[in-house]
Design a protein around this motif. Structure first.
Motif, PDB file in Angstrom:
ATOM      1  N   HIS A  34      38.679  41.589  39.777  1.00  0.00           N
ATOM      2  CA  HIS A  34      37.805  40.458  39.464  1.00  0.00           C
ATOM      3  C   HIS A  34      37.054  40.656  38.144  1.00  0.00           C
ATOM      4  N   GLY A  35      36.463  39.584  37.673  1.00  0.00           N
ATOM      5  CA  GLY A  35      35.725  39.612  36.427  1.00  0.00           C
ATOM      6  C   GLY A  35      34.228  39.770  36.621  1.00  0.00           C
ATOM      7  N   LEU A  36      33.507  39.598  35.527  1.00  0.00           N
ATOM      8  CA  LEU A  36      32.062  39.763  35.490  1.00  0.00           C
ATOM      9  C   LEU A  36      31.367  38.944  36.564  1.00  0.00           C
ATOM     10  N   ALA A  37      30.518  39.606  37.345  1.00  0.00           N
ATOM     11  CA  ALA A  37      29.622  39.015  38.345  1.00  0.00           C
ATOM     12  C   ALA A  37      30.318  38.600  39.629  1.00  0.00           C
ATOM     13  N   ASP A  38      31.633  38.724  39.691  1.00  0.00           N
ATOM     14  CA  ASP A  38      32.354  38.360  40.907  1.00  0.00           C
ATOM     15  C   ASP A  38      32.439  39.556  41.861  1.00  0.00           C
ATOM     16  N   SER A  39      33.211  39.403  42.909  1.00  0.00           N
ATOM     17  CA  SER A  39      33.466  40.468  43.882  1.00  0.00           C
ATOM     18  C   SER A  39      34.845  40.201  44.472  1.00  0.00           C
ATOM     19  N   TRP A  40      35.200  40.926  45.528  1.00  0.00           N
ATOM     20  CA  TRP A  40      36.500  40.672  46.157  1.00  0.00           C
ATOM     21  C   TRP A  40      36.622  39.231  46.609  1.00  0.00           C
ATOM     22  N   TRP A  41      35.485  38.590  46.875  1.00  0.00           N
ATOM     23  CA  TRP A  41      35.498  37.197  47.334  1.00  0.00           C
ATOM     24  C   TRP A  41      36.189  36.263  46.341  1.00  0.00           C
ATOM     25  N   SER A  42      36.220  36.639  45.078  1.00  0.00           N
ATOM     26  CA  SER A  42      36.870  35.798  44.069  1.00  0.00           C
ATOM     27  C   SER A  42      38.325  35.537  44.420  1.00  0.00           C
ATOM     28  N   PRO A 151      17.445  35.043  38.104  1.00  0.00           N
ATOM     29  CA  PRO A 151      17.268  33.651  38.546  1.00  0.00           C
ATOM     30  C   PRO A 151      18.583  32.997  38.963  1.00  0.00           C
ATOM     31  N   ARG A 152      18.532  32.237  40.034  1.00  0.00           N
ATOM     32  CA  ARG A 152      19.707  31.491  40.467  1.00  0.00           C
ATOM     33  C   ARG A 152      20.190  30.549  39.361  1.00  0.00           C
ATOM     34  N   ALA A 153      19.270  29.968  38.629  1.00  0.00           N
ATOM     35  CA  ALA A 153      19.653  29.038  37.565  1.00  0.00           C
ATOM     36  C   ALA A 153      20.528  29.721  36.523  1.00  0.00           C
ATOM     37  N   PHE A 154      20.247  30.990  36.238  1.00  0.00           N
ATOM     38  CA  PHE A 154      21.068  31.731  35.273  1.00  0.00           C
ATOM     39  C   PHE A 154      22.506  31.853  35.777  1.00  0.00           C
ATOM     40  N   VAL A 155      22.658  32.210  37.047  1.00  0.00           N
ATOM     41  CA  VAL A 155      23.998  32.362  37.628  1.00  0.00           C
ATOM     42  C   VAL A 155      24.722  31.022  37.657  1.00  0.00           C
ATOM     43  N   GLU A 156      24.026  29.974  38.049  1.00  0.00           N
ATOM     44  CA  GLU A 156      24.662  28.657  38.109  1.00  0.00           C
ATOM     45  C   GLU A 156      25.084  28.198  36.722  1.00  0.00           C
ATOM     46  N   ASP A 157      24.264  28.470  35.711  1.00  0.00           N
ATOM     47  CA  ASP A 157      24.635  28.124  34.339  1.00  0.00           C
ATOM     48  C   ASP A 157      25.846  28.931  33.885  1.00  0.00           C
ATOM     49  N   PHE A 158      25.899  30.206  34.294  1.00  0.00           N
ATOM     50  CA  PHE A 158      27.006  31.075  33.921  1.00  0.00           C
ATOM     51  C   PHE A 158      28.326  30.542  34.480  1.00  0.00           C
ATOM     52  N   MET A 159      28.267  29.975  35.683  1.00  0.00           N
ATOM     53  CA  MET A 159      29.485  29.457  36.314  1.00  0.00           C
ATOM     54  C   MET A 159      29.829  28.037  35.868  1.00  0.00           C
ATOM     55  N   ALA A 160      28.871  27.348  35.338  1.00  0.00           N
ATOM     56  CA  ALA A 160      29.102  25.955  34.949  1.00  0.00           C
ATOM     57  C   ALA A 160      30.217  25.878  33.905  1.00  0.00           C
ATOM     58  N   GLY A 161      31.121  24.952  34.089  1.00  0.00           N
ATOM     59  CA  GLY A 161      32.191  24.738  33.119  1.00  0.00           C
ATOM     60  C   GLY A 161      33.395  25.630  33.297  1.00  0.00           C
ATOM     61  N   VAL A 176      28.145  32.193  44.015  1.00  0.00           N
ATOM     62  CA  VAL A 176      26.797  32.284  43.448  1.00  0.00           C
ATOM     63  C   VAL A 176      26.021  33.400  44.139  1.00  0.00           C
ATOM     64  N   GLU A 177      26.099  33.445  45.461  1.00  0.00           N
ATOM     65  CA  GLU A 177      25.388  34.484  46.211  1.00  0.00           C
ATOM     66  C   GLU A 177      25.914  35.876  45.848  1.00  0.00           C
ATOM     67  N   GLU A 178      27.221  36.007  45.661  1.00  0.00           N
ATOM     68  CA  GLU A 178      27.773  37.294  45.252  1.00  0.00           C
ATOM     69  C   GLU A 178      27.251  37.695  43.871  1.00  0.00           C
ATOM     70  N   SER A 179      27.183  36.747  42.959  1.00  0.00           N
ATOM     71  CA  SER A 179      26.703  37.041  41.604  1.00  0.00           C
ATOM     72  C   SER A 179      25.226  37.425  41.601  1.00  0.00           C
ATOM     73  N   LEU A 180      24.460  36.851  42.516  1.00  0.00           N
ATOM     74  CA  LEU A 180      23.041  37.171  42.592  1.00  0.00           C
ATOM     75  C   LEU A 180      22.787  38.594  43.081  1.00  0.00           C
ATOM     76  N   LYS A 181      23.818  39.263  43.600  1.00  0.00           N
ATOM     77  CA  LYS A 181      23.652  40.653  44.039  1.00  0.00           C
ATOM     78  C   LYS A 181      23.576  41.619  42.861  1.00  0.00           C
ATOM     79  N   LEU A 182      24.015  41.183  41.677  1.00  0.00           N
ATOM     80  CA  LEU A 182      23.959  42.061  40.511  1.00  0.00           C
ATOM     81  C   LEU A 182      22.527  42.182  40.000  1.00  0.00           C
ATOM     82  N   PRO A 183      21.984  43.395  39.887  1.00  0.00           N
ATOM     83  CA  PRO A 183      20.682  43.541  39.240  1.00  0.00           C
ATOM     84  C   PRO A 183      20.800  43.271  37.746  1.00  0.00           C
TER      85      PRO A 183
END
Length: 277
Positions: A34-42, A151-161, A176-183
Motif C-alpha cells: 500500500h501507499g502513504l497513509a493506507d494499510s492492508w485495508w486498501s 486533523p480529520r480535515a487534513f486526511v479528507e483533503d489528502f484523499m480528495a480527488g 480515513v480512519e486508517e489514515s488517522l492512525k498515523l501520528p
C-alpha cells in the motif's frame, strides 16, 4: 467471496506488521504493497475477489494502521527492507509484487534488487517521478505543519480527488480512519523520505516481468509520467483504464484482480498474449 484472515509478522526486533491473507494455498503468491497513509485495508476489495489461481498477502507498513511505529526508518529503502523481511517471515519464497501509488516505490526497489524473490511486478497508479509534481510539494508543506492529533480535515483533503468514480462511502470512511492512525511524525518522515528519494534510481535494474496500470483520469500522474516507467523498465506492459482516477484498485477492483490474474498466468506460461492500451 474469498475469506480474509488477519495475521502478523515480525520483520525485525521491535517491528511487527499486521497483514491480511486470502486465497488458495496452491495459488500464485501475490504481495500487495500500500501507499502513504493506507494499510492492508486498501486492498480489501481485491483480497475478497481473488480467484483460485492467486494467494494474496497484504502487509501494513511500519508506522501505518496497526503496525508498530518506530521513531525513524521511513524512507522507501526502509520500507523495501521491511518488505523483503516480510517475505521471509511469512515464508514466501517468491511472489508477484503489486504496489499501489507510493507503495510501488519500495515494491520496485525490491523487484530490482531481489529478482530471485520476485516473479513479477504490478504498478497501480505509481509515480515515475514526483520532482515535477506541485501537489507533492504541497503535501510535504502540509505534513511538516502537522501536530497530533492529526486533523480529520487534513486526511479528507489528502484523499480528495484520488478517485474519478464513486466509491462506497463506508469504504472511504474506513480508509480515513486508517489514515488517522498515523501520528504526525510518520506523515512527515514518510512524505519527506519519498520526496527526497531519487525515484529514477528506483526504476533501475528491474528485469522481472512488469505490468503498469494507470487510470486516464488520474489527477496526479499524467500519461507522460507513466512513460517514464515504461522507458526505464524494458518490456513492461501497459494498461490504461478509461474514466478511472488515481486509485484504480478502489474504483475497478474486479478488473484489477482479473488483470493481475492474467499477468500471473502469462508469467507461468510465457507466450500468452499481453495486454496493451
Amino acid at each position: 467471496m474469498t475469506v480474509i484472515s488477519l495475521k502478523s509478522a515480525q520483520v525485525r526486533e521491535g517491528i511487527t506488521l499486521p497483514y491480511a491473507e486470502a486465497g488458495y494455498p496452491s495459488g500464485t503468491p501475490v504481495v500487495f504493497v500500500h501507499g502513504l497513509a493506507d494499510s492492508w485495508w486498501s486492498f480489501e476489495p481485491l483480497l475478497r475477489r481473488l480467484p483460485a489461481s492467486l494467494h494474496g498477502y497484504a502487509p501494513t507498513q511500519r508506522g501505518h494502521g496497526d503496525a508498530d511505529r518506530p521513531p525513524e526508518g521511513y524512507t522507501p529503502d526502509d520500507f523495501a527492507a521491511d518488505l523483503v523481511a516480510f517475505l521471509d517471515a511469512a515464508d514466501i519464497p517468491r511472489a508477484i509484487l503489486v504496489g499501489a501509488s507510493s507503495g510501488g516505490v519500495p515494491a520496485r526497489i525490491v523487484a530490482g534488487s531481489h529478482p530471485d524473490r520476485i516473479a513479477g511486478l504490478v504498478l497501480l497508479g505509481v509515480p515515475g517521478t514526483l520532482a515535477d509534481k506541485p501537489a507533492a510539494a504541497e503535501t510535504r508543506e502540509a505534513a511538516e505543519g502537522l501536530a497530533d492529533p492529526v486533523p480529520r480535515a487534513f486526511v479528507e483533503d489528502f484523499m480528495a480527488g484520488t478517485a474519478a468514480r464513486p466509491i462506497a462511502r463506508g469504504f472511504i470512511e474506513t480508509m480515513v480512519e486508517e489514515s488517522l492512525k498515523l501520528p504526525a511524525y510518520v506523515w512527515r518522515e514518510t512524505v519527506g523520505g519519498l520526496l527526497d528519494a531519487d525515484l529514477g534510481a528506483t526504476l533501475a535494474g528491474i528485469l522481472v516481468p512488469t505490468l503498469v496500470i494507470w487510470g486516464d483520469q488520474d489527477e496526479y500522474l499524467p500519461r507522460e509520467d507513466q512513460q517514464t516507467i515504461l522507458n526505464a523498465v524494458h518490456g513492461a506492459d501497459f494498461l490504461a483504464y478509461e474514466g478511472t482516477g488515481h486509485v484504480v484498485h478502489w474504483e475497478e477492483p474486479e478488473r484489477v484482480v482479473a488483470d493481475i490474474a492474467a499477468f500471473a498466468a502469462r508469467i507461468a506460461h510465457p507466450g500468452t498474449p499481453s495486454g496493451t492500451a
